[in-house]
Scaffold this motif. Structure first.
Motif, PDB file in Angstrom:
ATOM      1  N   GLU A 101      36.178  42.532 -41.795  1.00  0.00           N
ATOM      2  CA  GLU A 101      37.457  42.844 -41.160  1.00  0.00           C
ATOM      3  C   GLU A 101      37.653  42.037 -39.874  1.00  0.00           C
ATOM      4  OE1 GLU A 101      38.448  47.416 -42.377  1.00  0.00           O
ATOM      5  OE2 GLU A 101      36.692  47.085 -41.096  1.00  0.00           O
ATOM      6  N   VAL A 102      36.599  41.846 -39.113  1.00  0.00           N
ATOM      7  CA  VAL A 102      36.692  41.020 -37.897  1.00  0.00           C
ATOM      8  C   VAL A 102      37.150  39.623 -38.273  1.00  0.00           C
ATOM      9  CG1 VAL A 102      35.358  39.875 -36.070  1.00  0.00           C
ATOM     10  CG2 VAL A 102      34.997  42.304 -36.552  1.00  0.00           C
ATOM     11  N   ILE A 103      36.528  39.055 -39.289  1.00  0.00           N
ATOM     12  CA  ILE A 103      36.866  37.693 -39.708  1.00  0.00           C
ATOM     13  C   ILE A 103      38.296  37.640 -40.225  1.00  0.00           C
ATOM     14  CG2 ILE A 103      36.318  35.875 -41.387  1.00  0.00           C
ATOM     15  CD1 ILE A 103      33.331  36.810 -41.081  1.00  0.00           C
ATOM     16  N   GLU A 104      38.703  38.616 -41.011  1.00  0.00           N
ATOM     17  CA  GLU A 104      40.058  38.636 -41.563  1.00  0.00           C
ATOM     18  C   GLU A 104      41.120  38.782 -40.471  1.00  0.00           C
ATOM     19  OE1 GLU A 104      42.770  41.636 -44.212  1.00  0.00           O
ATOM     20  OE2 GLU A 104      40.651  41.470 -44.718  1.00  0.00           O
ATOM     21  N   ILE A 105      40.858  39.611 -39.477  1.00  0.00           N
ATOM     22  CA  ILE A 105      41.847  39.894 -38.440  1.00  0.00           C
ATOM     23  C   ILE A 105      41.894  38.813 -37.362  1.00  0.00           C
ATOM     24  CG2 ILE A 105      42.438  41.485 -36.551  1.00  0.00           C
ATOM     25  CD1 ILE A 105      41.254  43.751 -38.360  1.00  0.00           C
ATOM     26  N   ALA A 106      40.746  38.366 -36.884  1.00  0.00           N
ATOM     27  CA  ALA A 106      40.704  37.532 -35.682  1.00  0.00           C
ATOM     28  C   ALA A 106      40.581  36.034 -35.921  1.00  0.00           C
ATOM     29  CB  ALA A 106      39.561  37.997 -34.779  1.00  0.00           C
ATOM     30  N   TYR A 107      40.317  35.614 -37.146  1.00  0.00           N
ATOM     31  CA  TYR A 107      40.112  34.187 -37.412  1.00  0.00           C
ATOM     32  C   TYR A 107      41.153  33.658 -38.395  1.00  0.00           C
ATOM     33  CZ  TYR A 107      35.622  34.533 -35.084  1.00  0.00           C
ATOM     34  OH  TYR A 107      34.637  34.732 -34.156  1.00  0.00           O
ATOM     35  N   ILE A 108      41.492  32.378 -38.229  1.00  0.00           N
ATOM     36  CA  ILE A 108      42.391  31.732 -39.179  1.00  0.00           C
ATOM     37  C   ILE A 108      41.636  30.752 -40.069  1.00  0.00           C
ATOM     38  CG2 ILE A 108      44.465  32.014 -37.796  1.00  0.00           C
ATOM     39  CD1 ILE A 108      44.132  29.108 -36.890  1.00  0.00           C
ATOM     40  N   THR A 109      40.394  30.478 -39.716  1.00  0.00           N
ATOM     41  CA  THR A 109      39.564  29.595 -40.534  1.00  0.00           C
ATOM     42  C   THR A 109      38.393  30.392 -41.100  1.00  0.00           C
ATOM     43  OG1 THR A 109      38.271  28.939 -38.600  1.00  0.00           O
ATOM     44  CG2 THR A 109      40.129  27.529 -39.198  1.00  0.00           C
ATOM     45  N   LEU A 110      37.766  29.857 -42.113  1.00  0.00           N
ATOM     46  CA  LEU A 110      36.618  30.507 -42.737  1.00  0.00           C
ATOM     47  C   LEU A 110      35.442  30.506 -41.764  1.00  0.00           C
ATOM     48  CD1 LEU A 110      35.512  31.793 -45.291  1.00  0.00           C
ATOM     49  CD2 LEU A 110      34.836  29.528 -46.055  1.00  0.00           C
ATOM     50  N   VAL A 111      34.880  31.664 -41.548  1.00  0.00           N
ATOM     51  CA  VAL A 111      33.756  31.819 -40.637  1.00  0.00           C
ATOM     52  C   VAL A 111      32.608  32.443 -41.410  1.00  0.00           C
ATOM     53  CG1 VAL A 111      32.958  33.020 -38.567  1.00  0.00           C
ATOM     54  CG2 VAL A 111      35.260  32.101 -38.643  1.00  0.00           C
ATOM     55  N   ASP A 112      31.416  31.906 -41.214  1.00  0.00           N
ATOM     56  CA  ASP A 112      30.235  32.465 -41.866  1.00  0.00           C
ATOM     57  C   ASP A 112      29.971  33.856 -41.294  1.00  0.00           C
ATOM     58  OD1 ASP A 112      27.777  33.074 -42.973  1.00  0.00           O
ATOM     59  OD2 ASP A 112      26.838  31.176 -42.387  1.00  0.00           O
ATOM     60  N   ASP A 113      29.933  34.856 -42.155  1.00  0.00           N
ATOM     61  CA  ASP A 113      29.746  36.224 -41.672  1.00  0.00           C
ATOM     62  C   ASP A 113      28.389  36.448 -41.016  1.00  0.00           C
ATOM     63  OD1 ASP A 113      28.213  36.221 -43.987  1.00  0.00           O
ATOM     64  OD2 ASP A 113      29.172  37.966 -44.860  1.00  0.00           O
ATOM     65  N   LYS A 114      27.434  35.530 -41.211  1.00  0.00           N
ATOM     66  CA  LYS A 114      26.128  35.647 -40.567  1.00  0.00           C
ATOM     67  C   LYS A 114      26.214  35.416 -39.060  1.00  0.00           C
ATOM     68  CE  LYS A 114      23.441  34.454 -44.603  1.00  0.00           C
ATOM     69  NZ  LYS A 114      24.106  33.637 -45.596  1.00  0.00           N
ATOM     70  N   LEU A 115      27.317  34.787 -38.613  1.00  0.00           N
ATOM     71  CA  LEU A 115      27.496  34.545 -37.179  1.00  0.00           C
ATOM     72  C   LEU A 115      27.957  35.794 -36.433  1.00  0.00           C
ATOM     73  CD1 LEU A 115      29.225  31.062 -37.301  1.00  0.00           C
ATOM     74  CD2 LEU A 115      26.915  31.565 -36.522  1.00  0.00           C
ATOM     75  N   VAL A 116      28.438  36.790 -37.166  1.00  0.00           N
ATOM     76  CA  VAL A 116      28.929  38.017 -36.546  1.00  0.00           C
ATOM     77  C   VAL A 116      27.874  39.103 -36.775  1.00  0.00           C
ATOM     78  CG1 VAL A 116      30.819  39.680 -36.428  1.00  0.00           C
ATOM     79  CG2 VAL A 116      31.295  37.304 -37.091  1.00  0.00           C
ATOM     80  N   LYS A 117      27.168  39.439 -35.744  1.00  0.00           N
ATOM     81  CA  LYS A 117      26.091  40.425 -35.845  1.00  0.00           C
ATOM     82  C   LYS A 117      26.614  41.840 -35.614  1.00  0.00           C
ATOM     83  CE  LYS A 117      22.940  37.299 -36.401  1.00  0.00           C
ATOM     84  NZ  LYS A 117      22.500  37.074 -37.745  1.00  0.00           N
ATOM     85  N   ARG A 118      26.039  42.798 -36.306  1.00  0.00           N
ATOM     86  CA  ARG A 118      26.427  44.210 -36.149  1.00  0.00           C
ATOM     87  C   ARG A 118      26.248  44.680 -34.700  1.00  0.00           C
ATOM     88  NH1 ARG A 118      27.828  47.257 -40.016  1.00  0.00           N
ATOM     89  NH2 ARG A 118      27.110  49.180 -39.025  1.00  0.00           N
ATOM     90  N   GLU A 119      25.232  44.145 -34.036  1.00  0.00           N
ATOM     91  CA  GLU A 119      24.992  44.527 -32.651  1.00  0.00           C
ATOM     92  C   GLU A 119      26.193  44.165 -31.769  1.00  0.00           C
ATOM     93  OE1 GLU A 119      22.873  42.714 -34.503  1.00  0.00           O
ATOM     94  OE2 GLU A 119      21.208  44.090 -34.747  1.00  0.00           O
TER      95      GLU A 119
END
Length: 155
Positions: free
Chosen positions: A7-25
């Motif tokens: 959801e973070v990637i869908e809402i805040a980014y306009i380009t494809l972002v590797d979900d491994k860069l967004v940590k749960r912490e």
């Protein structure tokens, strides 16, 4: 958790972002640092525990605000971890040259981007606060501020 990595990637980014860069912490840190003070602890705890009871609040107000605060917190790390350099020389890292586009991301541009992300997050927070003020959620109490020795304290 109030928001997923997807959801973070869908809402805040306009380009494809590797979900491994967004940590749960980081999601947890952003929620407790930026959302919890706005909702206040009792209401924050209720929303986290009973997310199904607050669909409009979550989907239209909390998640958009939270997504941009997460992006704000990870932007510099994300930039450095995904930048591609034409030469493996570590001294080139200071220049942040994007090889495919040939765009130099100067420190000024980098700071400008961070400021823009923070501006969007703060605007989303203002909208969240305005929405909360218009509602009558039982556990929500508008945060109060006071000055102690010149320091502004929110409670």
């Amino acid at each position: 958790m109030l928001i997923s990595i997807a959801e973070v990637i869908e809402i805040a980014y306009i380009t494809l972002v590797d979900d491994k860069l967004v940590k749960r912490e980081i999601l947890e840190t952003a929620a407790t640092t930026y959302i919890k003070p706005v909702l206040t602890k009792p209401f924050f705890d209720a929303v986290v525990a009973n997310q199904g009871e607050y669909p409009t609040l979550l989907e239209d107000y909390i998640k958009p605000c939270l997504a941009f605060y997460v992006k704000y917190l990870i932007y510099s790390q994300q930039l450095f971890e995904t930048a591609k350099y034409s030469d493996p020389d570590p001294t080139k890292g200071k220049e942040l040259f994007e090889q495919e586009r040939g765009v130099l991301i100067t420190p000024e541009i980098h700071q400008s981007i961070i400021n823009d992300i923070l501006f969007i997050a703060r605007q989303k927070e203002i909208v969240l606060i305005e929405y909360l003020d218009e509602q009558s959620y039982e556990l929500y109490e508008k945060p109060t501020t006071k000055r102690i020795n010149g320091i502004l304290i929110k409670s």
